[in-house]
Design a protein around this motif. Structure first.
Motif, PDB file in Angstrom:
ATOM      1  N   CYS A 184      12.848  10.107  -9.146  1.00 17.16           N
ATOM      2  CA  CYS A 184      13.131   9.120  -8.094  1.00 17.16           C
ATOM      3  C   CYS A 184      12.314   7.850  -8.338  1.00 17.16           C
ATOM      4  O   CYS A 184      11.287   7.875  -9.016  1.00 17.16           O
ATOM      5  CB  CYS A 184      12.794   9.689  -6.717  1.00 17.16           C
ATOM      6  N   GLU A 185      12.777   6.740  -7.790  1.00 19.99           N
ATOM      7  CA  GLU A 185      12.088   5.462  -7.908  1.00 19.99           C
ATOM      8  C   GLU A 185      11.973   4.819  -6.533  1.00 19.99           C
ATOM      9  O   GLU A 185      12.889   4.913  -5.705  1.00 19.99           O
ATOM     10  CB  GLU A 185      12.838   4.517  -8.849  1.00 19.99           C
ATOM     11  N   VAL A 186      10.841   4.144  -6.289  1.00 21.43           N
ATOM     12  CA  VAL A 186      10.667   3.375  -5.058  1.00 21.43           C
ATOM     13  C   VAL A 186      10.863   1.904  -5.393  1.00 21.43           C
ATOM     14  O   VAL A 186      10.372   1.404  -6.415  1.00 21.43           O
ATOM     15  CB  VAL A 186       9.277   3.621  -4.428  1.00 21.43           C
ATOM     16  N   GLU A 198       0.829  -1.210   0.000  1.00 22.70           N
ATOM     17  CA  GLU A 198       0.000   0.000   0.000  1.00 22.70           C
ATOM     18  C   GLU A 198       0.863   1.259   0.000  1.00 22.70           C
ATOM     19  O   GLU A 198       0.656   2.169  -0.824  1.00 22.70           O
ATOM     20  CB  GLU A 198      -0.912  -0.019   1.230  1.00 22.70           C
ATOM     21  N   LEU A 199       1.813   1.322   0.924  1.00 19.00           N
ATOM     22  CA  LEU A 199       2.663   2.511   0.986  1.00 19.00           C
ATOM     23  C   LEU A 199       3.549   2.604  -0.249  1.00 19.00           C
ATOM     24  O   LEU A 199       3.794   3.703  -0.767  1.00 19.00           O
ATOM     25  CB  LEU A 199       3.511   2.480   2.260  1.00 19.00           C
ATOM     26  N   GLY A 200       4.041   1.472  -0.741  1.00 21.28           N
ATOM     27  CA  GLY A 200       4.854   1.488  -1.956  1.00 21.28           C
ATOM     28  C   GLY A 200       4.087   2.023  -3.149  1.00 21.28           C
ATOM     29  O   GLY A 200       4.629   2.814  -3.949  1.00 21.28           O
ATOM     30  N   ALA A 201       2.807   1.627  -3.279  1.00 22.98           N
ATOM     31  CA  ALA A 201       1.989   2.115  -4.396  1.00 22.98           C
ATOM     32  C   ALA A 201       1.699   3.610  -4.268  1.00 22.98           C
ATOM     33  O   ALA A 201       1.745   4.351  -5.261  1.00 22.98           O
ATOM     34  CB  ALA A 201       0.693   1.328  -4.457  1.00 22.98           C
ATOM     35  N   LEU A 202       1.404   4.060  -3.051  1.00 26.41           N
ATOM     36  CA  LEU A 202       1.133   5.487  -2.841  1.00 26.41           C
ATOM     37  C   LEU A 202       2.367   6.332  -3.171  1.00 26.41           C
ATOM     38  O   LEU A 202       2.259   7.386  -3.816  1.00 26.41           O
ATOM     39  CB  LEU A 202       0.692   5.732  -1.396  1.00 26.41           C
ATOM     40  N   VAL A 227       0.490  11.588   3.784  1.00 23.16           N
ATOM     41  CA  VAL A 227      -0.651  10.684   3.794  1.00 23.16           C
ATOM     42  C   VAL A 227      -1.199  10.615   5.217  1.00 23.16           C
ATOM     43  O   VAL A 227      -0.443  10.674   6.195  1.00 23.16           O
ATOM     44  CB  VAL A 227      -0.246   9.270   3.303  1.00 23.16           C
ATOM     45  N   ALA A 228      -2.521  10.530   5.325  1.00 25.21           N
ATOM     46  CA  ALA A 228      -3.145  10.363   6.635  1.00 25.21           C
ATOM     47  C   ALA A 228      -2.931   8.931   7.118  1.00 25.21           C
ATOM     48  O   ALA A 228      -3.108   7.971   6.356  1.00 25.21           O
ATOM     49  CB  ALA A 228      -4.634  10.686   6.550  1.00 25.21           C
ATOM     50  N   LEU A 229      -2.558   8.782   8.384  1.00 23.38           N
ATOM     51  CA  LEU A 229      -2.335   7.440   8.917  1.00 23.38           C
ATOM     52  C   LEU A 229      -3.602   6.587   8.831  1.00 23.38           C
ATOM     53  O   LEU A 229      -3.535   5.396   8.537  1.00 23.38           O
ATOM     54  CB  LEU A 229      -1.863   7.517  10.374  1.00 23.38           C
ATOM     55  N   ALA A 230      -4.742   7.211   9.102  1.00 26.01           N
ATOM     56  CA  ALA A 230      -5.999   6.463   9.030  1.00 26.01           C
ATOM     57  C   ALA A 230      -6.237   5.923   7.626  1.00 26.01           C
ATOM     58  O   ALA A 230      -6.726   4.790   7.475  1.00 26.01           O
ATOM     59  CB  ALA A 230      -7.154   7.374   9.455  1.00 26.01           C
ATOM     60  N   GLU A 231      -5.870   6.676   6.618  1.00 20.95           N
ATOM     61  CA  GLU A 231      -6.008   6.207   5.241  1.00 20.95           C
ATOM     62  C   GLU A 231      -5.042   5.066   4.938  1.00 20.95           C
ATOM     63  O   GLU A 231      -5.394   4.083   4.275  1.00 20.95           O
ATOM     64  CB  GLU A 231      -5.792   7.371   4.271  1.00 20.95           C
ATOM     65  N   LEU A 232      -3.814   5.198   5.422  1.00 24.18           N
ATOM     66  CA  LEU A 232      -2.795   4.186   5.164  1.00 24.18           C
ATOM     67  C   LEU A 232      -3.172   2.844   5.797  1.00 24.18           C
ATOM     68  O   LEU A 232      -2.976   1.774   5.199  1.00 24.18           O
ATOM     69  CB  LEU A 232      -1.444   4.656   5.681  1.00 24.18           C
ATOM     70  N   TYR A 233      -3.737   2.885   7.007  1.00 24.51           N
ATOM     71  CA  TYR A 233      -4.070   1.673   7.735  1.00 24.51           C
ATOM     72  C   TYR A 233      -5.524   1.242   7.562  1.00 24.51           C
ATOM     73  O   TYR A 233      -5.955   0.277   8.210  1.00 24.51           O
ATOM     74  CB  TYR A 233      -3.816   1.890   9.237  1.00 24.51           C
TER      75      TYR A 233
END
Length: 256
Positions: free
Chosen positions: A130-132, A114-118, A243-249
């Protein structure tokens, strides 16, 4: 001349001494003789010769075990990159010793994706160059000949090359922390602080909504302790990402 004849001396013969056994003693002696606990002559107990242990089963077990890949006493990075562990585990190199990495939990894997895609979408929208990268090999400045650490995510400002084994010039490194890998994770985090290009290190919890962030100062110094973030917004200044933590989780099941 007198001739003296010598007589061959023979051992003295002692008279046979007989003892009368009390009632019941002979029966008990006979029982012991039958059981084999008394020597037939009554002088010694029976001593069994040691039995030979068959080594057939040991050889069979040894032969059935898979052959382990040979590991040098202290492996170098070059040896590690060529090494085949002959199993299905992932490894990182810690001070010359390959260290197996446990399979990730579902929450761990979800947060990584999820975080990688965001971050990927954010970098492409900004056209930052840049690249992730997921699970990259990163060499710290501490004993660089014998260390390859593998974080969950990293962002680099350098272009990627085909067949590249190690990630160069990371600016952001992300580790996802589970209760079972806490010590290993923080050991890696402090190793990452030795890399000059790294500006931020994010530790994301996989068992609750919480993150810890280390950010290098403009003077190039690291803080004594990370910033704890348990609510609100997560800001990564190294790549201009928020990013909002609530959105991430939201889809991890940890929001309660």
């Amino acid at each position: 001349m007198r001739v003296v004849r010598h007589r061959l001396l023979t051992p003295l013969s002692h008279p046979t001494i007989r003892f009368r056994l009390r009632p019941g003693q002979q029966e008990r002696k006979n029982d012991r003789l039958r059981a084999g606990s008394v020597h037939p002559r009554g002088a010694f107990s029976r001593i069994e010769a040691p039995r030979k242990v068959s080594r057939g089963p040991i050889r069979a077990i040894t032969a059935s075990m898979p052959a382990l890949a040979k590991v040098p006493v202290r492996m170098t990075v070059a040896e590690f990159l060529k090494w085949d562990s002959q199993d299905d585990l992932r490894y990182e190199l810690v001070d010359g010793e390959p260290r197996a990495m446990a399979p990730a939990s579902t929450a761990h894997g979800f947060l990584q994706n999820e975080l990688g895609a965001l971050i990927r979408n954010h970098l492409r929208e900004k056209a930052s160059g840049c690249e992730v990268v997921a699970n990259p090999g990163i060499v710290p400045r501490l004993l660089p000949e014998h260390n390859v650490r593998i974080p969950d995510l990293a962002v680099t400002s350098s272009p990627l090359a085909p067949g590249q084994a190690l990630l160069s010039d990371p600016v952001l490194i992300i580790e996802i922390l589970s209760p079972s890998n806490q010590a290993k994770t923080w050991t890696n985090v402090w190793a990452y602080t030795s890399i000059p290009s790294v500006r931020e290190i994010l530790v994301l919890r996989a068992d609750r909504i919480a993150t810890e962030l280390l950010r290098r100062s403009p003077q190039g110094e690291w803080p004594d302790r990370p910033i704890a973030i348990t609510e609100g917004e997560l800001a990564l200044e190294s790549i201009g990402f928020r990013v909002a933590l609530a959105e991430l989780y939201a889809r991890t099941g940890l929001a309660g």
